[in-house]
Design a protein around this motif. Sequence first.
Motif, PDB file in Angstrom:
ATOM      1  N   GLY A 184       0.797  -1.222   0.000  1.00 44.41           N
ATOM      2  CA  GLY A 184       0.000   0.000   0.000  1.00 44.41           C
ATOM      3  C   GLY A 184       0.826   1.266   0.000  1.00 44.41           C
ATOM      4  O   GLY A 184       0.313   2.340   0.356  1.00 44.41           O
ATOM      5  N   MET A 185       2.086   1.185  -0.421  1.00 46.14           N
ATOM      6  CA  MET A 185       2.975   2.343  -0.369  1.00 46.14           C
ATOM      7  C   MET A 185       2.456   3.499  -1.218  1.00 46.14           C
ATOM      8  O   MET A 185       2.312   4.631  -0.739  1.00 46.14           O
ATOM      9  CB  MET A 185       4.363   1.914  -0.833  1.00 46.14           C
ATOM     10  N   ASN A 186       2.177   3.246  -2.494  1.00 46.00           N
ATOM     11  CA  ASN A 186       1.681   4.309  -3.364  1.00 46.00           C
ATOM     12  C   ASN A 186       0.313   4.802  -2.923  1.00 46.00           C
ATOM     13  O   ASN A 186       0.027   6.001  -2.986  1.00 46.00           O
ATOM     14  CB  ASN A 186       1.615   3.810  -4.814  1.00 46.00           C
ATOM     15  N   THR A 187      -0.525   3.885  -2.462  1.00 47.12           N
ATOM     16  CA  THR A 187      -1.860   4.274  -2.003  1.00 47.12           C
ATOM     17  C   THR A 187      -1.780   5.261  -0.851  1.00 47.12           C
ATOM     18  O   THR A 187      -2.521   6.252  -0.806  1.00 47.12           O
ATOM     19  CB  THR A 187      -2.651   3.028  -1.571  1.00 47.12           C
ATOM     20  N   ASN A 188      -0.868   5.026   0.080  1.00 42.55           N
ATOM     21  CA  ASN A 188      -0.749   5.906   1.243  1.00 42.55           C
ATOM     22  C   ASN A 188      -0.287   7.303   0.857  1.00 42.55           C
ATOM     23  O   ASN A 188      -0.837   8.308   1.316  1.00 42.55           O
ATOM     24  CB  ASN A 188       0.216   5.288   2.257  1.00 42.55           C
ATOM     25  N   VAL A 189       0.737   7.398  -0.001  1.00 45.53           N
ATOM     26  CA  VAL A 189       1.246   8.725  -0.365  1.00 45.53           C
ATOM     27  C   VAL A 189       0.236   9.463  -1.246  1.00 45.53           C
ATOM     28  O   VAL A 189       0.076  10.692  -1.120  1.00 45.53           O
ATOM     29  CB  VAL A 189       2.624   8.609  -1.050  1.00 45.53           C
ATOM     30  N   LEU A 190      -0.479   8.743  -2.106  1.00 46.94           N
ATOM     31  CA  LEU A 190      -1.477   9.398  -2.946  1.00 46.94           C
ATOM     32  C   LEU A 190      -2.683   9.846  -2.127  1.00 46.94           C
ATOM     33  O   LEU A 190      -3.322  10.851  -2.454  1.00 46.94           O
ATOM     34  CB  LEU A 190      -1.910   8.458  -4.075  1.00 46.94           C
ATOM     35  N   ARG A 191      -2.983   9.128  -1.061  1.00 41.72           N
ATOM     36  CA  ARG A 191      -4.051   9.580  -0.157  1.00 41.72           C
ATOM     37  C   ARG A 191      -3.645  10.884   0.522  1.00 41.72           C
ATOM     38  O   ARG A 191      -4.460  11.810   0.660  1.00 41.72           O
ATOM     39  CB  ARG A 191      -4.340   8.505   0.887  1.00 41.72           C
ATOM     40  N   ALA A 192      -2.372  10.972   0.927  1.00 41.00           N
ATOM     41  CA  ALA A 192      -1.883  12.216   1.540  1.00 41.00           C
ATOM     42  C   ALA A 192      -1.909  13.363   0.527  1.00 41.00           C
ATOM     43  O   ALA A 192      -2.244  14.506   0.878  1.00 41.00           O
ATOM     44  CB  ALA A 192      -0.469  12.004   2.082  1.00 41.00           C
ATOM     45  N   VAL A 193      -1.567  13.072  -0.723  1.00 41.99           N
ATOM     46  CA  VAL A 193      -1.618  14.100  -1.769  1.00 41.99           C
ATOM     47  C   VAL A 193      -3.052  14.561  -1.992  1.00 41.99           C
ATOM     48  O   VAL A 193      -3.317  15.767  -2.147  1.00 41.99           O
ATOM     49  CB  VAL A 193      -1.008  13.556  -3.080  1.00 41.99           C
ATOM     50  N   THR A 194      -3.999  13.622  -2.002  1.00 39.88           N
ATOM     51  CA  THR A 194      -5.412  13.976  -2.179  1.00 39.88           C
ATOM     52  C   THR A 194      -5.883  14.907  -1.069  1.00 39.88           C
ATOM     53  O   THR A 194      -6.572  15.913  -1.325  1.00 39.88           O
ATOM     54  CB  THR A 194      -6.275  12.706  -2.198  1.00 39.88           C
ATOM     55  N   ASN A 195      -5.518  14.604   0.160  1.00 43.17           N
ATOM     56  CA  ASN A 195      -5.904  15.470   1.288  1.00 43.17           C
ATOM     57  C   ASN A 195      -5.298  16.860   1.142  1.00 43.17           C
ATOM     58  O   ASN A 195      -5.965  17.869   1.431  1.00 43.17           O
ATOM     59  CB  ASN A 195      -5.466  14.835   2.611  1.00 43.17           C
ATOM     60  N   LYS A 196      -4.056  16.936   0.683  1.00 40.81           N
ATOM     61  CA  LYS A 196      -3.404  18.244   0.508  1.00 40.81           C
ATOM     62  C   LYS A 196      -4.071  19.030  -0.610  1.00 40.81           C
ATOM     63  O   LYS A 196      -4.283  20.257  -0.472  1.00 40.81           O
ATOM     64  CB  LYS A 196      -1.919  18.038   0.201  1.00 40.81           C
ATOM     65  N   LEU A 197      -4.406  18.369  -1.710  1.00 39.33           N
ATOM     66  CA  LEU A 197      -5.074  19.054  -2.815  1.00 39.33           C
ATOM     67  C   LEU A 197      -6.434  19.590  -2.378  1.00 39.33           C
ATOM     68  O   LEU A 197      -6.819  20.716  -2.739  1.00 39.33           O
ATOM     69  CB  LEU A 197      -5.224  18.100  -4.004  1.00 39.33           C
ATOM     70  N   ARG A 198      -7.182  18.799  -1.606  1.00 33.35           N
ATOM     71  CA  ARG A 198      -8.479  19.260  -1.114  1.00 33.35           C
ATOM     72  C   ARG A 198      -8.322  20.451  -0.175  1.00 33.35           C
ATOM     73  O   ARG A 198      -9.119  21.397  -0.213  1.00 33.35           O
ATOM     74  CB  ARG A 198      -9.185  18.106  -0.390  1.00 33.35           C
ATOM     75  N   GLU A 199      -7.287  20.390   0.658  1.00 35.40           N
ATOM     76  CA  GLU A 199      -7.028  21.498   1.586  1.00 35.40           C
ATOM     77  C   GLU A 199      -6.723  22.788   0.822  1.00 35.40           C
ATOM     78  O   GLU A 199      -7.228  23.872   1.168  1.00 35.40           O
ATOM     79  CB  GLU A 199      -5.864  21.122   2.495  1.00 35.40           C
ATOM     80  N   LEU A 200      -5.904  22.689  -0.227  1.00 35.33           N
ATOM     81  CA  LEU A 200      -5.562  23.872  -1.016  1.00 35.33           C
ATOM     82  C   LEU A 200      -6.768  24.395  -1.784  1.00 35.33           C
ATOM     83  O   LEU A 200      -6.985  25.615  -1.872  1.00 35.33           O
ATOM     84  CB  LEU A 200      -4.418  23.541  -1.979  1.00 35.33           C
ATOM     85  N   GLN A 201      -7.559  23.485  -2.354  1.00 31.63           N
ATOM     86  CA  GLN A 201      -8.745  23.910  -3.092  1.00 31.63           C
ATOM     87  C   GLN A 201      -9.765  24.566  -2.176  1.00 31.63           C
ATOM     88  O   GLN A 201     -10.434  25.529  -2.557  1.00 31.63           O
ATOM     89  CB  GLN A 201      -9.364  22.712  -3.813  1.00 31.63           C
ATOM     90  N   ALA A 202      -9.879  24.059  -0.935  1.00 35.24           N
ATOM     91  CA  ALA A 202     -10.807  24.676   0.019  1.00 35.24           C
ATOM     92  C   ALA A 202     -10.369  26.090   0.373  1.00 35.24           C
ATOM     93  O   ALA A 202     -11.208  26.947   0.687  1.00 35.24           O
ATOM     94  CB  ALA A 202     -10.889  23.816   1.284  1.00 35.24           C
ATOM     95  N   ALA A 203      -9.068  26.356   0.307  1.00 39.39           N
ATOM     96  CA  ALA A 203      -8.560  27.697   0.594  1.00 39.39           C
ATOM     97  C   ALA A 203      -8.563  28.589  -0.641  1.00 39.39           C
ATOM     98  O   ALA A 203      -8.075  29.730  -0.578  1.00 39.39           O
ATOM     99  CB  ALA A 203      -7.144  27.598   1.162  1.00 39.39           C
ATOM    100  N   GLY A 204      -9.106  28.091  -1.751  1.00 41.62           N
ATOM    101  CA  GLY A 204      -9.168  28.881  -2.971  1.00 41.62           C
ATOM    102  C   GLY A 204      -7.852  28.970  -3.721  1.00 41.62           C
ATOM    103  O   GLY A 204      -7.632  29.910  -4.489  1.00 41.62           O
ATOM    104  N   VAL A 205      -6.965  28.008  -3.510  1.00 44.51           N
ATOM    105  CA  VAL A 205      -5.654  28.005  -4.157  1.00 44.51           C
ATOM    106  C   VAL A 205      -5.666  27.006  -5.306  1.00 44.51           C
ATOM    107  O   VAL A 205      -5.995  25.832  -5.113  1.00 44.51           O
ATOM    108  CB  VAL A 205      -4.546  27.638  -3.147  1.00 44.51           C
ATOM    109  N   GLN A 206      -5.318  27.458  -6.491  1.00 45.54           N
ATOM    110  CA  GLN A 206      -5.214  26.564  -7.632  1.00 45.54           C
ATOM    111  C   GLN A 206      -3.912  25.764  -7.544  1.00 45.54           C
ATOM    112  O   GLN A 206      -2.906  26.267  -7.041  1.00 45.54           O
ATOM    113  CB  GLN A 206      -5.246  27.357  -8.939  1.00 45.54           C
ATOM    114  N   THR A 207      -3.943  24.552  -8.045  1.00 42.12           N
ATOM    115  CA  THR A 207      -2.781  23.677  -7.920  1.00 42.12           C
ATOM    116  C   THR A 207      -2.304  23.203  -9.284  1.00 42.12           C
ATOM    117  O   THR A 207      -3.100  23.058 -10.224  1.00 42.12           O
ATOM    118  CB  THR A 207      -3.106  22.452  -7.053  1.00 42.12           C
ATOM    119  N   GLN A 208      -1.013  22.999  -9.378  1.00 46.44           N
ATOM    120  CA  GLN A 208      -0.397  22.352 -10.536  1.00 46.44           C
ATOM    121  C   GLN A 208       0.627  21.363 -10.006  1.00 46.44           C
ATOM    122  O   GLN A 208       1.199  21.570  -8.934  1.00 46.44           O
ATOM    123  CB  GLN A 208       0.233  23.369 -11.476  1.00 46.44           C
TER     124      GLN A 208
END
Length: 288
Positions: free
Chosen positions: A90-114
């Motif tokens: 589950g190595m990739n799954t764990n890091v991608l889950r953390a990335v998903t949470n970070k992307l949601r956090e940034l989007q909730a703050a109105g920050v666009q991501t690349q």
Amino acid sequence: MAAGKEIRGKIKSVENTKKITKAMEMVAASKMRKAQDRMRAARPYAEKVRNIAAHLGQANPEYEHPFMKVHDAKAAGVIVVTTDKGLCGGMNTNVLRAVTNKLRELQAAGVQTQAVAIGNKGLGFLNRVGAKVVAQSVGLGDTPHLDKLIGPVKVLLDAYAEGKINAVYLAYTKFINTMKQESVVEQLLPLSSERLQAGKTGHDWDYIYEPDAASVIDELLVRYVESLIYQAVAENMASEQSARMVAMKAATDNAGNVINELKLVYNKTRQAAITKELSEIVAGAAAV
């Protein structure tokens, strides 16, 4: 004995799978040692570059590198480091889950991501979730090469230096030990003075600059950021081989358990068939 023949076929199939997983476990163990040595060898370089950058920054407090400036742009970049291949638990799954949470956090703050994807698994994930992928690097092999990483990562570094994004985050799997790996999402830019000063000794050094202090600091901080990214990829590769070795060992053990269960079922089926034949012979003899 049609059922017995089918069970023998299943046993043979699982035995072949067990041989493959055992071989993959041994290969991963060999690669893991090399990846760990490579990861540990890269740490002193990053540490020394950080110490020198901290000394230079303190000796020239009037100069501020673009990587240390804070911007007001409503955009951020994320560097996602994953593996090119699977079969590592589950190595990739764990890091991608953390990335998903970070992307949601940034989007909730109105920050666009690349995003910049390093590794085939991360690239596929970012494309599936509809993230804006500005650069990618796949097919790194078993040895990370900085020249393959500089190009994709430089896209985000240049964007930050120009003030187009306000932060750059680095997501990877940190190697703790053979049995434990930790998913990490850390801020790469802006560089904080606390991070540069970490581990700094109490005394200061005086340097002779050629051509000048600003040029030296510029080049040094760029090399420092590149060393952090290289270290993250090296840590991720060591974690990959460790996770794959553990996963393949678990698969080999499970295959052994399945084989034992199938052999037990086969023996019961065979014994039942023999008992039935004996019963028929005894019944026929009694009828005569």
